[in-house]
Design an enzyme around this catalytic site. Structure first.
Site, PDB file in Angstrom:
ATOM      1  N   ARG A   1       5.838 -12.522   8.227  1.00  0.00           N
ATOM      2  CA  ARG A   1       5.249 -12.353   6.901  1.00  0.00           C
ATOM      3  C   ARG A   1       5.725 -11.060   6.239  1.00  0.00           C
ATOM      4  O   ARG A   1       5.618  -9.988   6.807  1.00  0.00           O
ATOM      5  CB  ARG A   1       3.728 -12.332   7.031  1.00  0.00           C
ATOM      6  CG  ARG A   1       2.975 -12.531   5.735  1.00  0.00           C
ATOM      7  CD  ARG A   1       1.487 -12.361   5.954  1.00  0.00           C
ATOM      8  NE  ARG A   1       0.962 -13.217   7.003  1.00  0.00           N
ATOM      9  CZ  ARG A   1      -0.258 -13.094   7.522  1.00  0.00           C
ATOM     10  NH1 ARG A   1      -1.065 -12.153   7.071  1.00  0.00           N
ATOM     11  NH2 ARG A   1      -0.662 -13.898   8.471  1.00  0.00           N
ATOM     12  N   SER A   2       6.249 -11.188   5.020  1.00  0.00           N
ATOM     13  CA  SER A   2       6.660 -10.021   4.254  1.00  0.00           C
ATOM     14  C   SER A   2       5.534  -9.587   3.321  1.00  0.00           C
ATOM     15  O   SER A   2       4.365  -9.826   3.616  1.00  0.00           O
ATOM     16  CB  SER A   2       7.945 -10.331   3.472  1.00  0.00           C
ATOM     17  OG  SER A   2       8.462  -9.160   2.889  1.00  0.00           O
ATOM     18  N   GLN A   3       5.873  -8.981   2.195  1.00  0.00           N
ATOM     19  CA  GLN A   3       4.878  -8.435   1.269  1.00  0.00           C
ATOM     20  C   GLN A   3       5.533  -8.245  -0.098  1.00  0.00           C
ATOM     21  O   GLN A   3       6.736  -8.407  -0.238  1.00  0.00           O
ATOM     22  CB  GLN A   3       4.321  -7.137   1.807  1.00  0.00           C
ATOM     23  CG  GLN A   3       5.364  -6.126   2.225  1.00  0.00           C
ATOM     24  CD  GLN A   3       5.919  -5.312   1.089  1.00  0.00           C
ATOM     25  OE1 GLN A   3       5.215  -4.570   0.450  1.00  0.00           O
ATOM     26  NE2 GLN A   3       7.213  -5.448   0.815  1.00  0.00           N
TER      27      GLN A   3
ATOM     28  N   ASP B   1      -5.349 -11.175  -0.825  1.00  0.00           N
ATOM     29  CA  ASP B   1      -6.095 -11.930   0.166  1.00  0.00           C
ATOM     30  C   ASP B   1      -7.578 -11.528   0.112  1.00  0.00           C
ATOM     31  O   ASP B   1      -7.929 -10.496   0.636  1.00  0.00           O
ATOM     32  CB  ASP B   1      -5.525 -11.705   1.580  1.00  0.00           C
ATOM     33  CG  ASP B   1      -5.289 -10.224   1.912  1.00  0.00           C
ATOM     34  OD1 ASP B   1      -5.233  -9.387   0.997  1.00  0.00           O
ATOM     35  OD2 ASP B   1      -5.156  -9.919   3.104  1.00  0.00           O
TER      36      ASP B   1
ATOM     37  N   GLU C   1     -12.296   1.357  -1.037  1.00  0.00           N
ATOM     38  CA  GLU C   1     -11.091   0.533  -1.214  1.00  0.00           C
ATOM     39  C   GLU C   1     -11.041  -0.128  -2.588  1.00  0.00           C
ATOM     40  O   GLU C   1      -9.976  -0.271  -3.178  1.00  0.00           O
ATOM     41  CB  GLU C   1     -11.073  -0.543  -0.121  1.00  0.00           C
ATOM     42  CG  GLU C   1      -9.920  -1.519  -0.197  1.00  0.00           C
ATOM     43  CD  GLU C   1     -10.075  -2.664   0.791  1.00  0.00           C
ATOM     44  OE1 GLU C   1      -9.048  -3.224   1.207  1.00  0.00           O
ATOM     45  OE2 GLU C   1     -11.228  -3.009   1.145  1.00  0.00           O
TER      46      GLU C   1
ATOM     47  N   ASP D   1       0.838  -1.204   0.000  1.00  0.00           N
ATOM     48  CA  ASP D   1       0.000   0.000   0.000  1.00  0.00           C
ATOM     49  C   ASP D   1       0.874   1.256   0.000  1.00  0.00           C
ATOM     50  O   ASP D   1       0.571   2.240  -0.678  1.00  0.00           O
ATOM     51  CB  ASP D   1      -0.895   0.042   1.238  1.00  0.00           C
ATOM     52  CG  ASP D   1      -1.930  -1.057   1.274  1.00  0.00           C
ATOM     53  OD1 ASP D   1      -3.114  -0.763   1.110  1.00  0.00           O
ATOM     54  OD2 ASP D   1      -1.541  -2.224   1.470  1.00  0.00           O
TER      55      ASP D   1
END
Length: 643
Positions: free
Chosen positions: A256-258, A385, A579, A211
Site C-alpha cells: 500500500r502506497s499513499q 480512512d 489529531e 503526514d
C-alpha cells in the site's frame, strides 16, 4: 475576548520561588476537581489559587488558562527532578498563540522524532504493532546489504527480537502470510545511525507517508530542515527498496502506497534554506521520478485506461490493522448467505476455505467481497480512512485529489529541471527536459477538465470510470486543483464561491458536507473524514490554493478560524492539541470511528499532533499582524468576519 485574569501584573514578582511537590499537590487538590491531572474548563473550582512562595509571599493566579500553565510549569520542573524551582510569571501569563507556537518549535518536534537503529529500537520495539504475543520483528529489504549487516549485528542485543530479510519479490500473498507476524520495516541508515523522521503523534512509532509532508511544512518554517531532509531521504529509501512510499513502515503496509507529495516536499525543503546541494536535489528528484513511473503510471493498476489515475492498493483479505469487528456489518451479509456465524465465515474467508458456491443460499459472487476489500484498502491508501465518499467504490474512481497531486509532480519536475539542472536530467537512461513534463501536465489538465469538471455545479468531482459518471459528493478534496494551480481564474472564482457556500464552518473547512453524508451514508456510523470534522491537511492545501488565485482575504479568515479553534481549545483544555476537530462545534471532542489522538496525557501535552502542529506554524506564518494580535486576545471570529 480573552483577557489576563491575574491580579494587577505590576504587583507580581517576575519569578515564583516554590517547593515543586507541595505547590503541585496543593494546586491539584484545589483546582483539578475531576482528578484527571489537567486543569480545564470542566473543573468546577473557583479558578483562583494562592501560590505560597519560598520567601513567604502569596501570589494569586486566576483563570483556567493561567492555572493550567502553572500546572504545566510545575510538572516540567518535577520531570526534571527539581525539589525547588523558579517559575517564571512570563510563562504562566504567556500569550496563548505565542505559547503554542513556542512549544511546537522547541519541544514538540523533538518529542515526535524517531529513528530505526539500535537506540531508536529501544522505544519502537515497545509498540505492540511491532510484535505478536511472543516475538518482536524488524523486516529489512533484501536489497539493503548495509541494513541487513547492521541489524543482524544488533539482533542479540534485544530480547525476543528477530531480524527478517524480505524476499526480493514481495507479493500480496507473501504480505498476507506475515499478517500474523507483524513488525516494523527498516528505513535508511547513514553513518551507522538511523535517519530520523517525525511521527504523527506520541503513540506512533512509524513514519507515515503524507503526514510527513505536512509535518515538513511546519519543520521548514521552524528551521528544522535537518528533519525535513531526513524524511525526504527516507522516502527515497522506501522507493528504492520497497518500490513505493509506504502508507507507513509497518509490515502490513507493504502493498500500500499513499498520496504523492514528494516533489512538493523536495522543492519546499530545498528552497527553504540557503544550501546549494544540487547533488542531493538530483538524487531526490530521480527518486520521485522512479515513484512517478513505477508506482503511478503502471497500466491497469493505478493508471486507468482513460489516462487518469486512481488509488489501487493490492492485498488479500481483510486489512489487518483494523480492530476486531470493524467489518462485521459487511461480513454479516455474506455470512447469512453462507448460513454461517460471522466468526466462522470470517475465519473461512481469511483462510480461503469457504464452502463451494453450490452451498450458498442464493447467487453470490465471492469476488464482490474481494472487491469490497480492494476498495477499502484503496480508501486507506488515499489516507481518507474512512469516508462515505470512498466507501465501497474507491478503486473505481479517478479522484480529484490524486490527479491534482500528480499534475503537481509533473509541473514540479518541469520547474526543477529548468531551474536547477540546465533543462536536462537523466533518469533510467532517458534524458528529460522541462517541456516533456509540461506536455504531461497539459495532457492531464485537459483530461481533468474533460472528466472531473462538473459544468452544472462549477466544481470538480471524483469520476467513476466504471459508470462513467461523477460522484456528486461535496468534499474538501474537490479543491486540490487550486493548490496544484491546475485551474483557470474563472474556474477559481467558481470554486472559491462553492467552497465557502458548502464547506465553510465556524472552525474552518469541513472534510465534507452534511448533505453529502446524509445522501451517501448507509448506516449511522460516523466516518472521521466526513462532516462535522475538519483536518489540518485540507486546511493547509485550501489556504494555499486560495492564495494562489489572489483570494487572500478569504484565506485570512479561514486561517484565523482554524487557529482560533486550536488556540481556544488549548486554553480551555490544558494545552491539548489533537489529531482533528469537529469544526461545526469547534471542539476536540470528536466521536467518530477512531476517536481522537493527542487528548490523553497527564499534566503536559508532550508533543501535540504532527500535522496539527504544522498547520499552526504555517497558519501563523501567513496570518497578518493585526489578526495575530487578535488571536492572542482570542477575539471571536464572529466579531471579525461576517457570516
Amino acid at each position: 475576548m480573552f483577557a489576563l485574569a491575574c491580579q494587577d501584573r505590576s504587583s507580581k514578582p517576575d519569578v515564583l520561588k516554590v517547593n515543586v511537590d507541595t505547590t503541585l499537590s496543593d494546586l491539584e487538590y484545589d483546582e483539578d476537581t475531576d482528578q484527571d491531572k489537567k486543569i480545564t474548563i470542566e473543573d468546577t473550582a473557583d479558578k483562583v489559587f494562592e501560590v505560597k512562595t519560598k520567601d513567604g509571599n502569596e501570589v494569586s493566579i486566576e483563570s483556567t488558562y493561567h492555572l493550567s500553565n502553572l500546572l504545566q510549569e510545575l510538572a516540567r520542573a518535577k520531570n526534571e527532578s527539581l525539589t525547588e524551582a523558579d517559575i517564571k510569571m512570563s510563562r504562566v501569563e504567556e500569550e496563548p498563540a505565542d505559547r503554542i507556537s513556542r512549544l511546537i518549535k522547541t519541544k514538540y518536534w523533538d518529542n515526535l522524532t524517531r529513528q530505526v537503529d539500535k537506540p531508536g529500537l529501544e522505544r519502537i520495539l515497545t509498540d505492540t504493532k511491532a510484535s505478536d504475543s511472543t516475538m518482536r520483528r524488524l523486516y529489512v529489504p533484501s536489497t539493503d546489504s548495509v541494513g541487513i549487516a547492521y541489524f543482524k549485528s544488533i539482533e542479540k542485543d534485544f530480547k525476543n527480537f528477530k531480524v527478517v530479510v524480505l524476499p526480493q519479490n514481495i507479493t500480496p500473498e507473501y504480505v498476507k502470510s506475515i499478517n500474523d507476524k507483524p513488525g516494523i520495516l527498516s528505513l535508511k541508515l547513514k553513518n551507522g545511525k538511523g535517519v530520523p523522521f517525525v511521527v504523527p503523534g506520541g503513540r506512533f512509532n512509524e513514519m507515515y507517508g503524507w503526514d510527513s509532508y505536512f509535518e515538513g511544512v511546519g519543520l521548514n518554517i521552524d528551521g528544522r530542515q535537518d528533519l525535513s531532509k531526513a524524511m525526504v531521504e527516507n522516502f527515497a529509501y522506501q522507493i528504492e527498496h520497497y518500490g513505493k512510499i509506504l502508507n507507513a513502515n509497518r509490515s502490513y503496509y507493504l502493498t500500500r502506497s499513499q498520496p504523492p507529495f514528494m516533489t512538493s516536499f523536495i522543492r519546499e525543503t530545498y528552497e527553504s534554506t540557503d544550501e546549494n546541494d544540487t547533488l542531493w536535489l538530483k538524487v531526490m528528484t530521480r527518486a520521485a521520478m522512479q515513484e512517478y513511473f513505477e508506482v503511478w503510471m503502471e497500466d491497469g493498476k493505478k493508471l486507468t485506461s482513460n489516462g487518469l489515475n486512481r488509488y489501487f492498493a493490492e492485498g488479500i483479505g481483510i486489512p489487518p490493522e483494523t480492530e476486531s469487528g470493524h467489518f462485521d456489518e459487511q461480513l454479516a451479509i455474506y455470512a447469512e448467505k453462507y448460513n454461517m456465524p460471522i466468526s466462522k465465515f470470517t475465519e473461512a474467508y481469511q483462510s480461503g476455505n469457504l464452502p463451494s458456491q453450490n452451498q450458498v443460499k442464493s447467487d453470490l459472487s465471492l469476488p464482490s467481497l474481494d472487491d469490497y476489500f480492494l476498495h477499502d484498502r484503496s480508501l486507506r491508501e488515499s489516507r481518507h480512512d474512512t469516508t462515505w465518499r470512498l466507501d465501497g467504490v474507491c478503486a473505481n474512481l479517478n479522484t480529484v485529489s490524486l490527479n491534482s497531486l500528480l499534475y503537481k509532480y509533473e509541473t514540479d519536475f518541469a520547474y526543477l529541471i529548468q531551474t536547477y539542472f540546465d533543462d536536462s536530467l537523466t533518469y533510467d537512461n532517458q534524458t528529460f527536459d522541462a517541456q516533456y513534463w509540461l506536455d504531461k501536465a497539459e495532457a492531464r489538465k485537459q483530461l481533468v477538465n474533460q472528466l472531473l469538471w462538473n459544468e452544472d455545479d462549477k466544481v470538480f468531482y471524483d469520476y467513476n470510470f466504471v459508470t462513467q459518471s461523477h460522484l456528486i459528493y461535496e468534499s474538501a478534496t474537490n479543491y486540490y486543483p487550486m493548490w496544484a494551480e491546475l485551474v483557470t481564474s474563472e474556474q477559481a472564482e467558481h470554486l472559491k464561491n462553492r467552497l465557502l457556500a458548502t464547506l465553510k464552518a465556524k472552525g474552518g473547512i469541513l472534510a465534507s458536507s452534511k448533505f453529502s453524508v446524509e445522501k451517501f451514508a448507509t448506516s449511522d456510523v460516523a466516518r472521521q473524514w466526513d462532516y462535522p470534522n475538519g483536518w489540518a491537511p485540507h486546511q493547509m492545501l485550501i489556504w494555499k490554493g486560495l492564495m494562489n488565485y489572489g483570494y487572500d482575504d478569504e484565506a485570512q479568515e479561514l486561517i484565523y478560524r482554524w487557529l482560533w479553534m486550536i488556540t481556544k481549545n488549548a486554553v480551555d483544555y490544558n494545552g491539548t492539541i489533537p489529531e482533528k476537530y469537529d469544526v461545526v462545534s469547534r471542539t476536540h471532542k470528536v466521536y467518530a470511528e477512531y476517536g481522537n489522538v493527542g487528548t490523553k496525557f497527564d499534566y503536559i501535552t508532550p508533543s501535540g499532533f504532527g500535522w496539527m502542529n504544522a498547520s499552526y506554524q504555517y497558519g501563523l506564518s501567513l496570518l497578518n499582524e493585526d489578526l495575530k494580535t487578535k488571536l492572542n486576545q482570542l477575539v471571536e471570529p464572529e466579531v471579525l468576519f461576517t457570516p
